[in-house]
Scaffold this motif. Structure first.
Motif, mmCIF file in Angstrom:
data_model
loop_
_atom_site.group_PDB
_atom_site.id
_atom_site.type_symbol
_atom_site.label_atom_id
_atom_site.label_comp_id
_atom_site.label_asym_id
_atom_site.label_seq_id
_atom_site.Cartn_x
_atom_site.Cartn_y
_atom_site.Cartn_z
ATOM 1 N N VAL A 1 30.768 39.286 37.771
ATOM 2 C CA VAL A 1 31.628 38.429 36.961
ATOM 3 C C VAL A 1 32.987 39.100 36.814
ATOM 4 O O VAL A 1 33.074 40.283 36.469
ATOM 5 C CB VAL A 1 30.997 38.175 35.574
ATOM 6 N N LEU A 2 34.040 38.348 37.072
ATOM 7 C CA LEU A 2 35.392 38.888 36.975
ATOM 8 C C LEU A 2 35.737 39.115 35.511
ATOM 9 O O LEU A 2 35.580 38.219 34.674
ATOM 10 C CB LEU A 2 36.378 37.899 37.613
ATOM 11 N N ASN A 3 36.176 40.312 35.192
ATOM 12 C CA ASN A 3 36.478 40.669 33.810
ATOM 13 C C ASN A 3 37.690 41.587 33.798
ATOM 14 O O ASN A 3 37.664 42.662 34.398
ATOM 15 C CB ASN A 3 35.274 41.359 33.169
ATOM 16 N N LYS B 1 44.962 37.699 30.686
ATOM 17 C CA LYS B 1 44.532 36.314 30.906
ATOM 18 C C LYS B 1 45.263 35.702 32.094
ATOM 19 O O LYS B 1 44.659 34.985 32.913
ATOM 20 C CB LYS B 1 44.795 35.495 29.637
ATOM 21 N N LEU C 1 43.846 37.085 35.330
ATOM 22 C CA LEU C 1 42.531 36.499 35.587
ATOM 23 C C LEU C 1 42.666 35.086 36.153
ATOM 24 O O LEU C 1 41.979 34.711 37.121
ATOM 25 C CB LEU C 1 41.722 36.485 34.292
ATOM 26 N N THR C 2 43.598 34.309 35.584
ATOM 27 C CA THR C 2 43.839 32.952 36.073
ATOM 28 C C THR C 2 44.385 32.969 37.499
ATOM 29 O O THR C 2 43.973 32.179 38.346
ATOM 30 C CB THR C 2 44.814 32.223 35.137
ATOM 31 N N ARG D 1 43.954 35.225 39.786
ATOM 32 C CA ARG D 1 42.865 35.592 40.710
ATOM 33 C C ARG D 1 41.924 34.399 40.920
ATOM 34 O O ARG D 1 41.497 34.123 42.046
ATOM 35 C CB ARG D 1 42.116 36.789 40.136
ATOM 36 N N SER D 2 41.623 33.708 39.826
ATOM 37 C CA SER D 2 40.697 32.578 39.936
ATOM 38 C C SER D 2 41.280 31.451 40.771
ATOM 39 O O SER D 2 40.552 30.728 41.452
ATOM 40 C CB SER D 2 40.353 32.061 38.532
ATOM 41 N N GLU D 3 42.597 31.291 40.734
ATOM 42 C CA GLU D 3 43.246 30.225 41.489
ATOM 43 C C GLU D 3 43.576 30.638 42.911
ATOM 44 O O GLU D 3 44.205 29.877 43.651
ATOM 45 C CB GLU D 3 44.519 29.789 40.762
ATOM 46 N N ASP E 1 34.353 41.090 43.199
ATOM 47 C CA ASP E 1 34.777 40.865 41.822
ATOM 48 C C ASP E 1 34.712 42.121 40.968
ATOM 49 O O ASP E 1 35.569 42.329 40.097
ATOM 50 C CB ASP E 1 33.929 39.770 41.183
ATOM 51 N N SER F 1 37.986 43.449 39.310
ATOM 52 C CA SER F 1 38.110 43.612 37.849
ATOM 53 C C SER F 1 38.781 44.933 37.507
ATOM 54 O O SER F 1 39.639 45.013 36.626
ATOM 55 C CB SER F 1 36.721 43.549 37.197
#
Length: 1813
Positions: free
Chosen positions: A835-837, A1051, A1054-1055, A1057-1059, A1072, A1076
């Motif tokens: 899980v990406l953290n 934040k 994280l966004t 990376r998610s996009e 991940d 992280s």
């Protein structure tokens, strides 16, 4: 028609057209602003630019310039410009390189170079002012070398030993120090003990000069050799005499420096009352002008209708349809040139804002058209009002104005707000540069963010400003939770309980009643709204004073719950020792072994146990009273007496309960014996005290005794066993907020905190954030829940010192060799997570495990990660352990190797993070094992190693790999002799990590510190103090650091990376868990980069810094607002890689739009940013939104690749010829500007009276303002203004050049300065007698070696006192500083304004004794005093706390005052204060002066406000003074930035008459009379000057009311004024007397400014500001009413009383509107004509002198006289010239004239008076 006739007709038409064009030729105005020093070199400015980027670049640039071979070439300015900018750009990033032309063009570094020039003049006057000196010279130990040979001789000579740099020329932070090798201190040649420090060689000169290179190369050579021990500093200097020989360095020099960054408005003047000087108009008026047809429509028309002044606009529009909107504007300007516009109706203006918006949005260049419309609006408005508006635009504007106020203006630079109302161009440019530098950091290596992500990250800084505290909001300090109610009652002894005590039950319980409280008051409620807990030692002097004040507040009924918990140093020391060494157990101390504080604490606890806390408080108050009585000197005697007294009182009336009744049967003596024996009720108090000390330590309210390195035994701390100062200052805890509460005014310290909490509570109740049910009905619980709280407080992390904590940019760490050796530790990572953290905070723990402090820090950090953080609500974080050994080349300890082995287990995919954390935590928290493992590696024991290996196995680590690593290290480091050596491959991490600590973390070897996202928290230094930092402190640090910016960045990453956004450091295919880790590190580095950039970019002064009035969360609010707007925006695309982004919301018809559009056009031309402008017009306009034309002066021609910029000039090409205009300068806050040359009246400029086409005017920068706050830190609780403290500013040779007083308002002061080095000092006399200078934010606290001629005698007696500091002014932003002063011992109760004792009149002073009565019942209050009390609110109460108060005088003092009253009040010289603006009023002012001199027998000194004087008037006054024998002084005061400013010039002048009386004049002026310029005095002013004002600070004449014709205009007779005055008279402000001494004593000026600031924000208040303000405030600041004859005005008084009039004022008549000059001739007659002729004679003579020295300038212009031509010329010289011109003696001739004319004038005046009677 024949050819001949055709030619004749054509010629006639051409001639007619030419005549019409000539007759209608537009007229304009041109203004320039010059500095008082010459222009500086572009080359040297470039040196300073590069130094601000990187100190090393200076030397690279100098080498590059010297090596180019073009330094001496005769190049033209254009070639030199390109040569300089190109060479500098080679050394910079492309983004910052673009700034060089702009920075040089606006001359940003000219002030700094002028400062260096002034330093050279101070240190080396013989070199600067001699005609036979070299253009380059080197200063060494006070000697000067001008050639390499002389320099070599100086450096090779035998040096005189000295112990510091103080004997050589002083170095400053701005100096350019060559990065050479300098050895340390050396012993002298004889081998003695004296040390020789490095010698300082300072080179003054400029590249390009023939003399520069030889000296430069020689100094480089010696500075590079460590054996020479020389520091080489370079100060750029190019004098005017050397400019012709300097090659390209001469570019930019020549003449006075023209300044940019200022604006000017040509305001349409209201001519209801004429202010034109008729004599001047008759001299200047010229024939010209023609009338134009005003008709026009929104279309161009056809045929002749489309022709405007020879332009066929319909044809032009057809050929260039894309320029249609620009042509419409051009047409409007042509039509407006003749200013006979018909008056617009209200309905014509209704939608003019929308119409302007429509036209702009339809333009091909909207930004340029926006500038045209806003800056020329009065000339365009008529046609603009006929512009059609589309429905889509109306809809978009309506939608947008749901989120933003109509007409509001905002500007965001890379997402951060810029204050557009107080815009400072130089501060903005500094900020712009930091933004571009920061962007380069983000997009360049090593971070290499994508441009779009960099833009998003930079905008996130708004989160930091919006959330400075952990709980959000504006609190910078978190609230401390003291625990549950039971925990607090266990440790805290509460004096009262408002919810239970019967005395409070009559009060209400509704929190909503807080809103019905008068400002400055506390609302009595039967609720514990305010809980104040004191933490203090019981018997020190501050503590005893504190309890006496609290007792009075309690008796007075203050609605505050008071409690106390004692800090007993001896108990805290023992508890701290046991906590560090739990295996040690200290025995129980006997009574004889205890110090007085512990004895008192035991007695207090025993009384609390037996009778309750009230009895215990009685013991404390009895002790305080006993000490105050002076009967006890020994603290131990006080303890016994106070205990017995309190026990006896409690036993007489015990509280309910069996325990208290049983205790009451014991006698005080038996009880005291029980206390000594530790029996009975005292049996458990020792344990209770230890528990309380542990509780205080755990909460961070007390600190364990700090110990030096190697002195960690707490027993060595001395016990507090006397009645002197506390070992730690008392602390007050108010609803979770803490502050110091000691000092001379402890009650005020507490009330200061409580009143701030009262305002926050009112706000919370108003917005519904708290109500009666919140927190289960417990107000304290509700407050802590609302704001958020922490369980432990550490002032080093959140206190005032924390705000200045060092913040590092961690980006260089990513490229450091040590980076690959670092491993991060997470929490709660039981297995390799998919899980990406992204952790918001990374704590770098730098420590040396070979010392105890380093081991303790590492252990606490791991305990934080494993124990505290999982149970906390704080966000996730990472720990990185970094080795920082004292000797990195030595072999590490076995402990360090085990830690490294454990960390390296993270490289295995089989080992989880939590296992490593568990092992390291177990290892480092086993104190016994750690002590044995921390020795040298060679002494390590296998037994301890096996224990550690067992810990590793239990944690699940691979013990085999750990053992292998240890064996490998030992094998590599073992020598043949059996010793261990360092530096082996396995130990290389020590060297690289140690270098990381030195180069990036900036720590010394062996130091311990925590670096949290770049913020440095020092813990231990080998040669300094050590501080305790617990795991709970790290939790607090985590909360503080993770709020705002850090959370937002994590934040965002994280966004991204998610996009799937590509990042150089985070490849898309990275797993991940690894991503992280990288993203968490990137988050910490980005946070540090942004935070450190904010610190570096903070401007030195000006509105870019502390003066901004924007709220902390403004940036975030604007970002959110802009995201909701429907874009009808002007998009300005930037270049391919725009260096920054600007978003703006602008009202096109506003002053910010006028100013900002010019700046945005310049930025577009010079830098090519991307911009987005949303127009926000005002709706339903009812009056002209802009009544002025406007220009903002900026350099021109700054496009990339261009040549030198054009000069900054404010040029109006066409202005209305027949309208009267007022030219007002819009200068930066830090500038004091005055007109230097202007042929015409700039207050009443009518261009049809101008002879040429352009009216020229020249202004001069008179001073740069040194402003600041001066605070008295004598009281430990808070800082108070030392009201009336006098400050001097000068130089070493002349310490007193200018002076000022400190206001009570914000403790503000201001002084006029200029670029250079200045001495700021306390004025000799009472200011210096009472105060010492403790610290400042100037350059240095070291005073000059000599104090100069003034105060030299005092300096001999006070040589060790700090009374001065040096200040450097090096920027056009001026300087804002904080000055801290402290009263001398024994002077704490003295007032600097009351040298002769307390004030002799108690009127309007605050009586502290009345404060305690506020909450008493009526029957409890003493009889009230008939003395009036001040008004409520800020002025009446809170400001009294700030400003102090006077008291009633005793009989002896009254006798002294009576004796003094028999002397002349105010002294022998009559001081008269006046102000005038415009040539007509200056003419009247000269007549007024002569009338005063004619009737006043005493010596008169006139004080004239300089701000508004014309250049001619400044020349005439000295000549007038010489001719007629009076003294004068020009005074000025810059409007403070924090005070609401008037926009109308007349109202500004009115404000100056009343707002700054206490600071305009020196303390030596006791009294002053204000006389209006349009007044004629007919009596001796000495009668008024010496009048007894009966204790009032000033005296005015009431308006007379015997002229019944004017009754309808007497506004004070009805409405608001009648109700407010309550029968008091309304006074006129044309003449008044001010008792300045009394005025300052009662803080009248401070109170008037508060009232003004509150009222002036309503545009409908203070219509007649100068007289409305004192009349409004007369209920609190009394006015002494003068007899009516002191001021006669025909408009209000009528002719019946004229004969008795002592002064005649030419006040405006609202009924007849009669011009003043006409009225003067009619009302005053012959006397006025005679005085007018006398002043005209002198004025004409001065004008002749000026014109004789003028050079021929442009048509219609007047050349500026030399700086100070008349001001600095000796009065005798002026008188001589005037004598030669007039042919008469300046004294005898005038007297003869007066003698000849007086009788006739008097007779004429008498005849006039008789006729009128």
């Amino acid at each position: 028609m024949t050819l001949r006739n055709t030619c004749i007709l054509a010629g006639f038409i051409l001639a007619t057209s030419w005549f019409c064009v000539e007759s209608a030729k537009p007229k304009g105005a041109s203004l320039t602003l010059k500095a008082r020093f010459n222009a500086t070199s572009y080359l040297l400015e470039t040196v300073e630019f590069l130094a601000d980027e990187d100190a090393y670049l200076v030397w690279d640039f100098l080498d590059l310039i010297s090596g180019s071979g073009t330094g001496y070439a005769e190049l033209d300015d254009g070639t030199c410009w390109r040569f300089i900018t190109d060479r500098a750009a080679q050394l910079l990033s492309p983004s910052v390189g673009k700034l060089i032309p702009l920075t040089l063009g606006v001359r940003q570094y000219a002030a700094k170079l002028q400062m260096i020039r002034q330093l050279a003049e101070q240190f080396h006057p013989e070199q600067m002012f001699s005609h036979e000196t070299s253009c380059c010279f080197v200063s060494v130990d006070g000697a000067v070398a001008t050639t390499p040979q002389i320099l070599s001789d100086l450096l090779n000579g035998i040096a005189t030993p000295y112990s510091s740099y103080s004997e050589s020329e002083q170095l400053f932070s701005f100096d350019h120090i060559f990065p050479g090798e300098v050895g340390g201190p050396k012993t002298d040649a004889d081998g003695g003990s004296a040390e020789i420090y490095p010698r300082v060689a300072i080179l003054y000169g400029s590249p390009g000069l023939p003399c520069f290179s030889p000296l430069y190369e020689e100094l480089k050579r010696v500075a590079s050799n460590p054996d020479d021990n020389v520091i080489f500093a370079f100060r750029p200097l190019l004098t005017a005499a050397c400019e012709p020989f300097s090659g390209c360095a001469r570019a930019g020099t020549g003449g006075q420096l023209l300044l940019p960054g200022w604006g000017v408005e040509a305001a349409l003047k209201n001519t209801e009352y004429s202010a034109m000087d008729d004599k001047e108009v008759s001299r200047q008026q010229q024939q010209g002008g023609s009338e134009e047809d005003e008709s026009g429509t929104a279309d161009f028309g056809t045929g002749d209708a489309a022709v405007v002044k020879g332009f066929r606009l319909d044809v032009l529009a057809a050929r260039r349809p894309q320029l249609r909107q620009e042509l419409l504007t051009f047409r409007d300007q042509l039509r407006a040139a003749d200013d006979d516009e018909a008056a617009l109706k209200v309905w014509d203006l209704r939608d003019v804002g929308l119409q302007a918006t429509q036209r702009i949005l339809g333009s091909s260049d909207p930004l340029a058209l926006l500038a045209e419309l806003s800056q020329n609006f009065p000339g365009i408005v008529s046609s603009l009002s006929r512009q059609s508006v589309s429905s889509s635009l109306k809809s978009a504007v309506t939608h947008n104005q749901q989120f933003v106020s109509a007409g509001a203006n905002f500007l965001l630079l890379n997402g951060l707000a810029v204050d557009v109302n107080d815009f400072d161009f130089f501060a903005f440019l500094t900020r712009l540069r930091s933004e571009m530098r920061l962007r380069d950091t983000l997009v360049g290596p090593p971070l290499e963010l994508p441009s779009e992500l960099a833009k998003q990250v930079m905008a996130l800084r708004a989160e930091e400003s919006a959330h400075p505290g952990p709980g959000g909001g504006e609190e910078a300090e978190p609230r401390l939770n003291l625990g549950s109610s039971s925990a607090m009652v266990k440790h805290v002894a509460f004096l009262n309980d408002l919810e239970r005590d019967s005395r409070y039950q009559r009060y209400g319980r509704n929190l909503g009643d807080l809103l019905n409280t008068f400002p400055g008051r506390l609302r009595p409620l039967a609720r514990n709204v305010f809980t104040a807990v004191l933490v203090t030692e019981p018997l020190c002097s501050e503590s005893l004073e504190l309890v006496m004040n609290i007792e009075r507040m309690w008796e007075g009924g203050y609605p505050i719950r008071f409690g106390v918990v004692f800090n007993l140093p001896s108990v805290v020391s023992r508890v701290g020792q046991q906590r560090k060494q739990p295996h040690l157990r200290s025995g129980v101390l006997s009574w004889a072994e205890m110090d007085a504080s512990e004895r008192f604490g035991r007695g207090f606890a025993t009384l609390k146990e037996a009778f309750g806390p009230a009895a215990a408080w009685k013991m404390w108050t009895d002790a305080a009273e006993a000490v105050a009585s002076g009967y006890f000197e020994e603290p131990k005697e006080v303890v016994e007496m106070a205990f017995k007294s309190a026990w006896e009182a409690a036993a007489r009336s015990p509280p309910p309960g069996a325990r208290a009744k049983a205790a009451s049967r014991k006698s005080p003596s038996d009880a005291f014996k029980m206390l000594k024996d530790g029996a009975g009720y005292a049996a458990e108090v020792g344990m209770q005290l230890s528990e309380t000390a542990s509780w205080l330590l755990a909460k961070g309210l007390v600190q364990p005794p700090a110990a030096k390195a190697g002195e960690r035994d707490a027993d060595k701390v001395a016990a507090a066993d006397d009645l002197g100062q506390c070992t730690a200052p008392p602390i007050v805890w108010v609803n979770g907020l803490t502050a110091k509460a000691g000092g001379s005014q402890p009650a005020e310290d507490i009330m200061y905190k409580v009143m701030g909490e009262m305002q926050r509570m009112q706000e919370a109740v108003y917005f519904g954030r708290i109500d009666d049910r919140s927190g289960g009905g417990d107000v304290l619980v509700a407050i802590l829940q609302m704001h958020g709280s922490v369980e432990r407080l550490n002032q080093r992390l959140v206190g005032p010192r924390a705000r200045s904590a060092q913040v590092l940019n961690l980006a260089p760490m990513l490229n450091h060799p040590a980076h690959d050796t670092l491993r991060a530790l997470y929490r709660n990572a039981g297995s390799r997570s998919s899980v990406l953290n992204v952790a918001s905070v990374t704590h770098y723990i730098a420590a040396d495990l070979s010392n105890e402090a380093g081991r303790e820090l590492a252990a606490e950090a791991l305990r934080f990660l494993s124990e505290v953080l999982p149970a906390s609500s704080a966000s996730n974080s990472r720990l990185v352990l970094v080795a920082n050994p004292v000797q990195p080349e030595d072999a590490p300890s076995l402990l360090e190797l085990l830690v490294q082995a454990g960390i390296r287990q993270l490289d295995s995919d089989e080992i989880s993070m939590d296992k490593v954390v568990a092992f390291l935590t177990k290892l480092l928290t086993d104190s016994t094992l750690v002590a044995r493992l921390s020795g040298e590696l060679a002494t390590g024991s296998s037994e301890e190693t096996l224990v550690a290996m067992k810990y590793a196995e239990n944690a699940g680590l691979d013990s085999k790999s750990i053992r292998t690593f240890l064996i490998q290290v030992v094998d590599e480091s073992l020598t043949e002799q059996g010793t261990m050596r360092g530096g082996t491959p396995s130990m290389s991490y020590r060297i690289t990590q140690s270098d990381l600590c030195r180069s990036v973390f900036r720590l010394e070897a062996g130091a311990a510190a925590v670096i949290s996202n770049g913020r440095v928290t020092p813990v231990y230094t080998p040669n300094g103090e050590s501080h305790e930092l617990l795991a709970e402190d790290l939790e607090l640090l985590q909360i503080v650091t993770s709020s705002g910016l850090a959370a937002a960045i994590s934040k965002t990453l994280l966004t991204a990376r998610s996009e799937g956004l590509e990042m150089e450091r985070v490849p898309a295919d990275l797993p991940d868990d690894a991503a992280s880790n990288v993203l968490s590190e990137l988050s910490a580095v980005l946070t540090s980069a942004l935070a450190s950039a904010c610190r570096v970019a903070a401007p030195e002064g000006g509105s870019g810094g502390s003066s901004s009035k924007m709220s902390p969360g403004a940036s975030l609010q604007m970002q959110n607002m802009m995201s909701m707007l429907r874009r009808q925006a002007v998009e300005v695309p930037g270049g391919p890689d725009a260096p920054f982004h600007i978003e703006a919301v602008l009202n096109p018809l506003s002053r910010p739009a006028q100013r900002l559009t010019a700046v945005l056009l310049l930025l577009r031309e010079a830098l090519g940013p991307s911009m987005s402008l949303t127009l926000n017009p005002q709706r339903d306009i009812t009056e002209m939104p802009l009544k002025s034309y406007y220009r903002y002066a900026l350099p021109t021609g700054l496009a990339l690749g261009g040549g030198p910029p054009g000069p900054p000039t404010a040029y109006f090409s066409r202005l209305p010829g027949r309208r009267v205009l007022t030219l007002n300068l819009d200068a930066p806050e830090a500038w004091l500007v005055e007109p230097a040359a202007a042929l015409y009246d700039l207050d009443n400029l009518r261009l049809e009276d101008v002879a040429g086409e352009v009216a020229f005017a020249e202004f001069e920068l008179d001073a740069l303002m040194l402003t600041g706050s001066c605070v008295d830190v004598t009281a430990s609780g808070r800082m108070t203004p030392p009201r009336g403290l006098q400050l001097h500013l000068g130089t070493q040779e002349q310490p007193h050049r200018v002076d000022t007083l400190v206001m009570a308002n914000l403790a503000y002061f201001q002084l006029k300065a200029a670029p250079g080095r200045w001495l700021l000092s306390l004025a000799p006399g009472r200011s210096r007698d009472l105060y010492l200078l403790q610290s400042s934010t100037g350059t240095s606290l070291e005073a000059f070696s000599h104090e100069g001629e003034e105060g030299a005698a005092a300096a001999a007696d006070q040589s060790s006192d700090d009374v001065s500091t040096q200040v450097l002014i090096s920027s056009f932003m001026g300087k804002h500083m904080i000055l801290r002063v402290r009263k001398r011992p024994g002077m704490e109760a003295e007032d600097v304004l009351q040298e002769d004792g307390p004030a002799d009149d108690s009127y309007d002073t605050w009586d502290p004794s009345q404060e305690d009565d506020e909450y008493m019942d009526d029957d409890e209050k003493p009889p009230s005093s008939p003395t009036p009390t001040p008004s409520g609110g800020i002025i009446g109460k809170v400001s009294s706390l700030i400003m102090g108060a006077g008291s009633k005088a005793g009989a002896a003092q009254q006798d002294a005052a009576s004796k003094k009253a028999r002397q002349l009040r105010g002294g022998d010289t009559i001081n008269v204060f006046t102000v005038a603006s415009g040539h007509m009023y200056e003419r009247l002012q000269k007549i007024m002066i002569l009338s005063v001199l004619r009737h006043t027998k005493s010596r008169v000194k006139f004080w004239i406000i300089k701000n508004y004087m014309s250049p001619q008037h400044k020349q005439v006054i000295p000549a007038l003074a010489e001719r007629f024998g009076f003294d004068y002084e020009f005074v000025t005061y810059k409007w403070p930035h924090w005070l609401h400013k008037q926009t109308d010039k007349q109202r500004l002048i009115w404000a100056y008459k009343i707002l700054f009386l206490d600071v305009l004049f020196p303390l030596s002026v006791d009294r002053i009379i204000f006389v209006d310029s349009d007044q004629v005095v007919r009596s001796d002013l000495a009668e008024l000057y010496h009048m007894d004002l009966k204790g009032a600070p000033y005296a005015y004449t009431p308006f007379c009311d015997n002229n019944k014709e004017m009754d309808e205009y007497r506004f004070w007779k009805g409405g608001f004024w009648r109700d407010h005055l309550q029968g008091k008279p309304y006074h006129i402000s044309a003449l008044y007397l001010v008792d300045l001494k009394r005025f300052r004593q009662i803080a009248a000026g401070d109170q008037l400014r508060v009232v003004y600031d509150q009222l002036s924000k309503d545009p409908n208040s203070l219509a007649n500001l100068d007289q409305d303000l004192p009349n409004y405030a007369q209920h609190s600041i009394r006015i002494f009413s003068l007899p009516q004859e002191w001021l006669w005005c025909e408009s209000w008084c009528g002719n019946a009383t004229k004969a008795k009039a002592k002064t005649i004022d030419l006040c405006n008549n609202p009924k007849t509107k009669e011009p003043k000059l006409t009225a003067a001739r009619r009302i005053i007659g012959g006397l006025w004509e005679m005085l007018d002729k006398q002043q005209e004679d002198v004025t004409r003579m001065v004008q002749s002198v000026l014109e004789a020295g003028e050079e021929v300038g442009p048509a219609g212009s007047v050349s500026a006289p030399a700086a100070g031509q008349f001001q600095e010329r000796a009065d005798a010289d002026v008188a001589t010239e005037l004598t030669e011109l007039s042919g008469q003696n300046p004294y005898l001739g005038v007297d003869a004239d007066l003698d000849a004319d007086v009788s006739e004038a008097d007779a004429s005046e008498a005849r006039t008076d008789k006729t009128e009677l």
